[in-house]
Design an enzyme around this catalytic site. Structure first.
Site, PDB file in Angstrom:
ATOM      1  N   GLN A 165      -8.068 -50.148 -14.161  1.00  0.00           N
ATOM      2  CA  GLN A 165      -6.749 -50.771 -14.013  1.00  0.00           C
ATOM      3  C   GLN A 165      -6.821 -52.094 -13.254  1.00  0.00           C
ATOM      4  O   GLN A 165      -5.801 -52.712 -12.966  1.00  0.00           O
ATOM      5  CB  GLN A 165      -5.805 -49.803 -13.269  1.00  0.00           C
ATOM      6  CG  GLN A 165      -5.611 -48.484 -14.013  1.00  0.00           C
ATOM      7  CD  GLN A 165      -4.981 -47.394 -13.158  1.00  0.00           C
ATOM      8  OE1 GLN A 165      -4.689 -47.585 -11.979  1.00  0.00           O
ATOM      9  NE2 GLN A 165      -4.779 -46.231 -13.760  1.00  0.00           N
ATOM     10  N   HIS A 208      -5.518 -47.456  -9.492  1.00  0.00           N
ATOM     11  CA  HIS A 208      -4.439 -47.569  -8.485  1.00  0.00           C
ATOM     12  C   HIS A 208      -4.595 -48.777  -7.562  1.00  0.00           C
ATOM     13  O   HIS A 208      -4.801 -48.627  -6.359  1.00  0.00           O
ATOM     14  CB  HIS A 208      -4.335 -46.276  -7.653  1.00  0.00           C
ATOM     15  CG  HIS A 208      -4.054 -45.067  -8.488  1.00  0.00           C
ATOM     16  ND1 HIS A 208      -3.784 -43.846  -7.945  1.00  0.00           N
ATOM     17  CD2 HIS A 208      -3.978 -44.894  -9.834  1.00  0.00           C
ATOM     18  CE1 HIS A 208      -3.573 -42.958  -8.917  1.00  0.00           C
ATOM     19  NE2 HIS A 208      -3.686 -43.583 -10.073  1.00  0.00           N
ATOM     20  N   GLU A 261       8.396 -42.327  -9.302  1.00  0.00           N
ATOM     21  CA  GLU A 261       9.454 -42.477  -8.291  1.00  0.00           C
ATOM     22  C   GLU A 261      10.071 -43.866  -8.275  1.00  0.00           C
ATOM     23  O   GLU A 261       9.410 -44.871  -8.536  1.00  0.00           O
ATOM     24  CB  GLU A 261       8.872 -42.233  -6.886  1.00  0.00           C
ATOM     25  CG  GLU A 261       8.326 -40.853  -6.641  1.00  0.00           C
ATOM     26  CD  GLU A 261       7.823 -40.675  -5.208  1.00  0.00           C
ATOM     27  OE1 GLU A 261       7.883 -41.638  -4.411  1.00  0.00           O
ATOM     28  OE2 GLU A 261       7.364 -39.565  -4.902  1.00  0.00           O
ATOM     29  N   TYR A 275       6.613 -42.348   2.708  1.00  0.00           N
ATOM     30  CA  TYR A 275       7.155 -41.886   1.424  1.00  0.00           C
ATOM     31  C   TYR A 275       6.419 -40.676   0.841  1.00  0.00           C
ATOM     32  O   TYR A 275       6.636 -40.301  -0.309  1.00  0.00           O
ATOM     33  CB  TYR A 275       7.298 -43.088   0.464  1.00  0.00           C
ATOM     34  CG  TYR A 275       8.454 -43.929   0.987  1.00  0.00           C
ATOM     35  CD1 TYR A 275       9.754 -43.717   0.560  1.00  0.00           C
ATOM     36  CD2 TYR A 275       8.261 -44.833   2.051  1.00  0.00           C
ATOM     37  CE1 TYR A 275      10.831 -44.388   1.116  1.00  0.00           C
ATOM     38  CE2 TYR A 275       9.332 -45.512   2.616  1.00  0.00           C
ATOM     39  CZ  TYR A 275      10.603 -45.276   2.148  1.00  0.00           C
ATOM     40  OH  TYR A 275      11.673 -45.915   2.724  1.00  0.00           O
ATOM     41  N   TYR A 296      -3.270 -33.359 -11.480  1.00  0.00           N
ATOM     42  CA  TYR A 296      -3.723 -33.350 -12.872  1.00  0.00           C
ATOM     43  C   TYR A 296      -4.388 -32.025 -13.243  1.00  0.00           C
ATOM     44  O   TYR A 296      -4.381 -31.623 -14.391  1.00  0.00           O
ATOM     45  CB  TYR A 296      -4.683 -34.521 -13.137  1.00  0.00           C
ATOM     46  CG  TYR A 296      -4.004 -35.864 -13.128  1.00  0.00           C
ATOM     47  CD1 TYR A 296      -2.961 -36.140 -14.011  1.00  0.00           C
ATOM     48  CD2 TYR A 296      -4.387 -36.872 -12.242  1.00  0.00           C
ATOM     49  CE1 TYR A 296      -2.323 -37.368 -14.022  1.00  0.00           C
ATOM     50  CE2 TYR A 296      -3.761 -38.107 -12.242  1.00  0.00           C
ATOM     51  CZ  TYR A 296      -2.721 -38.351 -13.132  1.00  0.00           C
ATOM     52  OH  TYR A 296      -2.101 -39.566 -13.138  1.00  0.00           O
TER      53      TYR A 296
HETATM   54 CA    CA Z   1       7.247 -40.205  -2.529  1.00  0.00          CA
END
Ligand code: CA
Length: 394
Positions: free
Chosen positions: A109, A171, A264, A274, A285
């Site tokens: 990514q 990520h 989210e 968070y 997964y």
């Molecule tokens: Ca969260």
């Protein structure tokens, strides 16, 4: 004589299927390479809750476009994840890659990611972009600032580096966005390493807030605290690829990818946690459960989440009059949703959701100076789509 003629004709006929096959193959390749689809020229019509929307292709032959920023003259700056920055003219002409993009880690990514203009771009010509930077330990997200020249980047300076660099290609986060107070937010993924998202001595799984020169603002939440990085704004994030500033409140909103389920939408506030990877609306997964966010009230929870996932990347608040029904909505580029997810809001509550199907993985969505909506198709043969109302529903 006649028999020889017949044999000749027969021999010639043997080649017909091969010739046809070659014609079909060449046509298919041309279609694939140049996107000679009829709808590209005429504009595809799709039905939505707010009327018929026309979808046109305004530029093509972009390889995995990731970030889009409009220049004041209406041209577009577009990043391609493999590491190229291009300018797309108003007529859709795609420039050669600009020179000066730093060496980057274009695997998985990673690569050239989000881009934004300096609030004073008109006078200083400065741009900011995120990229995956290789180095000791692997790679990490970094932010560079540069002066935009005609066909190059000048005075390129890396103003921020995610700490530490780690192995793997997942990520990176990678959006950069200015707040109304002139501070720059950078969204950083947890590099698929889970627990470091909770560790305030690393930049993994964080949103950071910096000055345009890379220095740390004095009023950041962890400034002066031992063992905590002062650039951190909020933490416990997984992979934040969407960031936008609310046009009325000036607050940062972000979208992040959940694991198996649990994408989210958050309104990250200074110093708040968070929850990732301790809580999530999704599961791992491998099928192992993760506690739901309400089991840990000490964490701040998302204002909206998705099961199944939409794979949210770029987001933008729609503020123009071109789509009257969309004014004040949040538009989300959906990869697995293969379109734009449109959220109707009442303050900080999501009251309605519509999927605008585009039949392709969408990496970023941006409002143009003409009030149209522009979307990047995440593909080897990527393109820029332009959405306008064809027949507004009254
Ligand atoms: Ca969260």
């Amino acid at each position: 004589m006649g028999q020889i003629k017949v044999q000749r004709v027969r021999r010639a006929l043997i080649w017909v299927p091969f010739v046809l096959l070659v014609i079909v193959a060449v046509s298919a390749m041309a279609w694939w390479q140049f996107g000679l689809a009829k709808d590209d020229a005429n504009g595809e019509m799709i039905e939505t809750e707010s009327g018929t929307v026309k979808v046109e292709t305004v530029a093509k032959k972009l390889q995995f476009p990731w970030g889009l920023a409009f220049l004041p003259d209406g041209r577009m700056l577009v990043t391609e994840r493999p590491g190229r920055l291009r300018i797309v003219a108003k007529d859709g002409a795609v420039s050669e890659p600009l020179k000066g993009v730093p060496k980057l880690f274009a695997q998985g990514q990673g690569g050239l990611l989000g881009i934004t203009l300096d609030p004073k771009f008109a006078s200083n010509k400065l741009i900011y972009f995120a990229f995956s930077e290789p180095g000791d330990g692997g790679a990490g997200t970094a932010v560079a600032r540069a002066k935009l020249g005609d066909d190059s980047l000048d005075d390129v300076e890396v103003i921020f580096r995610q700490k530490p660099k780690v192995d793997g290609g997942n990520h990176f986060g990678g959006r950069v966005i200015f707040a109304p107070d002139g501070k720059l937010f950078v969204t950083l993924g947890e590099r698929f390493k889970f627990d470091p998202a909770q560790d305030l001595s690393t930049d993994l799984g964080k949103i950071v807030r910096i000055n345009p020169d890379g220095s740390v603002p004095d009023d950041n939440p962890f400034v002066g605290q031992d063992g905590k990085l002062p650039e951190i704004w909020s933490y416990g994030h997984r992979n934040v690829q969407g960031a936008a500033i609310h046009p009325d409140t000036g607050k940062l909103w972000e979208t992040e990818f959940g694991p198996f389920g649990g994408d989210e939408l958050n309104i990250p506030e200074a110093g708040k946690n968070y929850g990732w990877p301790v809580v999530s609306w999704g599961k791992h997964y491998d099928g192992n459960p993760i506690p739901d966010p309400p089991t840990h009230p000490e964490f701040s929870d998302a204002i909206h989440h998705w099961n199944p996932v939409i794979s949210p990347s770029g987001i933008t608040f729609y503020t123009a009059a071109t789509f009257p029904h969309w004014k004040g909505n949040l538009l989300i580029a959906g990869l697995s949703a293969e379109g734009i997810v449109r959220l109707t809001l009442d303050g900080e509550k999501v009251t309605d959701e519509e999927r605008i199907p585009l039949g392709a993985r969408i990496r970023d969505v941006v409002q143009g100076p003409d009030g149209a909506v522009y979307a990047l198709v995440d593909d080897y043969n990527g393109k820029i789509l332009r959405l306008t109302p064809a027949s507004p529903r009254s």
